[in-house]
Design an enzyme around this catalytic site. Structure first.
Site, short mmCIF file in Angstrom:
data_model
loop_
_atom_site.label_atom_id
_atom_site.label_comp_id
_atom_site.label_asym_id
_atom_site.label_seq_id
_atom_site.Cartn_x
_atom_site.Cartn_y
_atom_site.Cartn_z
N HIS A 156 -16.60 50.77 -29.36
CA HIS A 156 -16.53 52.24 -29.70
C HIS A 156 -18.01 52.72 -29.32
CE1 HIS A 156 -16.59 55.87 -32.21
NE2 HIS A 156 -15.28 55.78 -32.13
N ASP A 208 -10.17 60.55 -31.43
CA ASP A 208 -10.15 59.42 -30.45
C ASP A 208 -9.44 58.29 -31.00
OD1 ASP A 208 -12.20 59.78 -32.45
OD2 ASP A 208 -13.68 58.75 -31.25
N HIS A 242 -9.35 60.96 -36.80
CA HIS A 242 -10.07 61.75 -35.77
C HIS A 242 -9.37 61.25 -34.39
CE1 HIS A 242 -14.20 62.02 -37.78
NE2 HIS A 242 -13.48 63.05 -37.99
#
Length: 304
Positions: free
Chosen positions: A265, A65, A63
Site C-alpha cells: 500500500h 482504492d 475507500h
C-alpha cells in the site's frame, strides 16, 4: 500448503506498473481475496489464478482504492457461469456499499452472503480455516485480517489399539468428533497428540500503528503491513492521513516477530520502495518491500 499472492501494492491511485490494493490466498480448494482495488482482475489473470473459484472476499474498508475493482470482478464471476454462493466480509454497512456498487452488475447467477463485522475483534470459521478480524485506526472504520489454518495433532495408533477401538472409529475421532461404542464414549483427546503448528497470514493496511496489530500478527508465518511512506520526512503526512511509514511498520514487526514481513500500500509518490528498505531492516531485519505479484507457498513445518 497456503499460497499467497500480493496482487496489488498501490494506494490512492494506480500506476502503470503498480495495481491498487489486493491480496489473494488459496488453501485446500478455498480461494480468499482481501480487498479488490482497481486492476485486481488483471493481476489475477497475470498470476494465472481463477476468478470463478473465489469463495470469500474480505474488505478492509470502503475507500475507492480498496473496493473499486469489485463490481467488475463480480460481473466477470457471473459471466463465468459461477452459481456457488459468495461470502463477503467487511465493516458495518457492507451490504449497502456493495449493493450500490452493483448498479453496474445487477444480475448475478449466485447468491452473496454478507457478513458485517460488529466487534473490534471477531472470528469467523470457514471450511478448513478461520478468519480473525481486528479493528484498525483509519479515517473510516477499517479492519485487518488474519487467515489461520489450524492443525490438529497426530493420530496415535498405539493408543487406539490399546483402547480396542475398531478401525471404523479412527476417522471419526481424527475429524474431532466423539464416538460411542458399546455404551462407552470415546473423545479425540484420547487418541490424538497435541495440536501442531498451523499456518497464519496477517494483513493490515490503512491505519496508524497499534499494539493490537502486533498482537494480531504475533508468530505469523507472513505479516503483510502497509508502509505508505518510505521517506522519514513524510511522517507527519502519515499521522494526518492515518497511515504508516516503513519504520512504524517495521517496529510492529519487531514486536510481532513473524517469520517474514512484506510492506504494501505505497503512496503514488513512493516510486522505488526498495531504496528505503535497508533503514527499515535496522528495526526489523525480516521486513521486505512487497511488489505486485510477489508470492509465496507457505508449508506446514514438517513439510518444508
Amino acid at each position: 500448503m497456503l499460497d499467497v499472492c500480493l496482487l496489488g501494492t498501490g494506494g490512492m491511485m494506480p500506476l502503470p506498473k503498480r495495481h491498487l490494493t489486493s491480496l489473494m490466498a488459496r488453501y485446500n480448494g478455498s480461494n480468499i481475496l482481501i480487498d479488490c482495488g482497481e486492476a485486481t482482475q488483471i493481476a489475477i489473470k497475470e498470476k494465472g489464478w481463477s476468478f470463478k473459484s473465489i469463495d470469500l472476499i474480505c474488505l478492509t474498508h470502503f475507500h475507492g482504492d480498496h473496493v473499486g475493482g469489485l463490481p467488475g470482478l463480480l460481473l466477470t464471476m457471473g459471466n463465468s457461469e459461477r452459481t456457488a454462493p459468495l461470502n463477503i466480509v467487511g465493516p458495518r454497512g457492507l451490504k449497502k456499499v456493495v449493493e450500490s456498487l452493483r448498479v453496474i452488475a445487477p444480475e448475478l447467477p449466485f447468491y452473496i452472503n454478507y457478513i458485517e463485522l460488529e466487534e473490534d475483534n471477531q472470528e469467523l470459521w470457514f471450511d478448513g480455516f478461520r478468519i480473525q478480524a481486528f479493528k484498525l485506526q483509519h479515517r473510516v472504520t477499517c479492519y485487518g485480517y488474519s487467515i489461520i489454518v489450524d492443525r490438529s495433532g497426530k493420530f496415535d495408533v498405539e493408543r487406539a489399539k490399546a483402547l480396542n477401538l475398531p478401525v471404523k472409529a479412527w476417522g471419526i475421532l481424527q475429524n474431532g468428533d466423539d464416538v460411542e461404542i458399546d455404551g462407552v464414549t470415546y473423545t479425540p483427546d484420547m487418541v490424538m497428540g497435541p495440536d501442531r503448528k498451523g499456518l497464519k497470514v496477517t494483513y493490515c493496511t490503512d491505519t496508524r500503528p497499534l499494539d493490537s496489530i502486533a498482537e494480531a500478527a504475533e508468530g505469523a508465518d507472513l505479516f503483510i503491513c502497509e508502509g505508505m511512506y518510505g521517506d522519514p520526512e513524510k511522517h507527519q503526512d502519515a499521522v494526518e492521513k492515518r497511515h504508516m511509514t516503513f519504520y512504524e511498520a517495521a517496529a510492529l514487526g519487531a514486536k510481532a516477530q513473524p517469520e517474514r514481513m512484506w510492506l504494501t500500500h505505497y503512496s503514488p509518490s513512493l516510486i522505488r520502495p526498495s531504496e528505503y528498505i535497508d533503514e527499515a531492516r535496522k528495526i526489523f531485519d525480516r521486513v521486505e518491500a512487497g511488489k505486485d505479484l510477489k508470492s509465496i507457498d507457505l508449508k506446514f513445518s514438517d513439510e518444508e
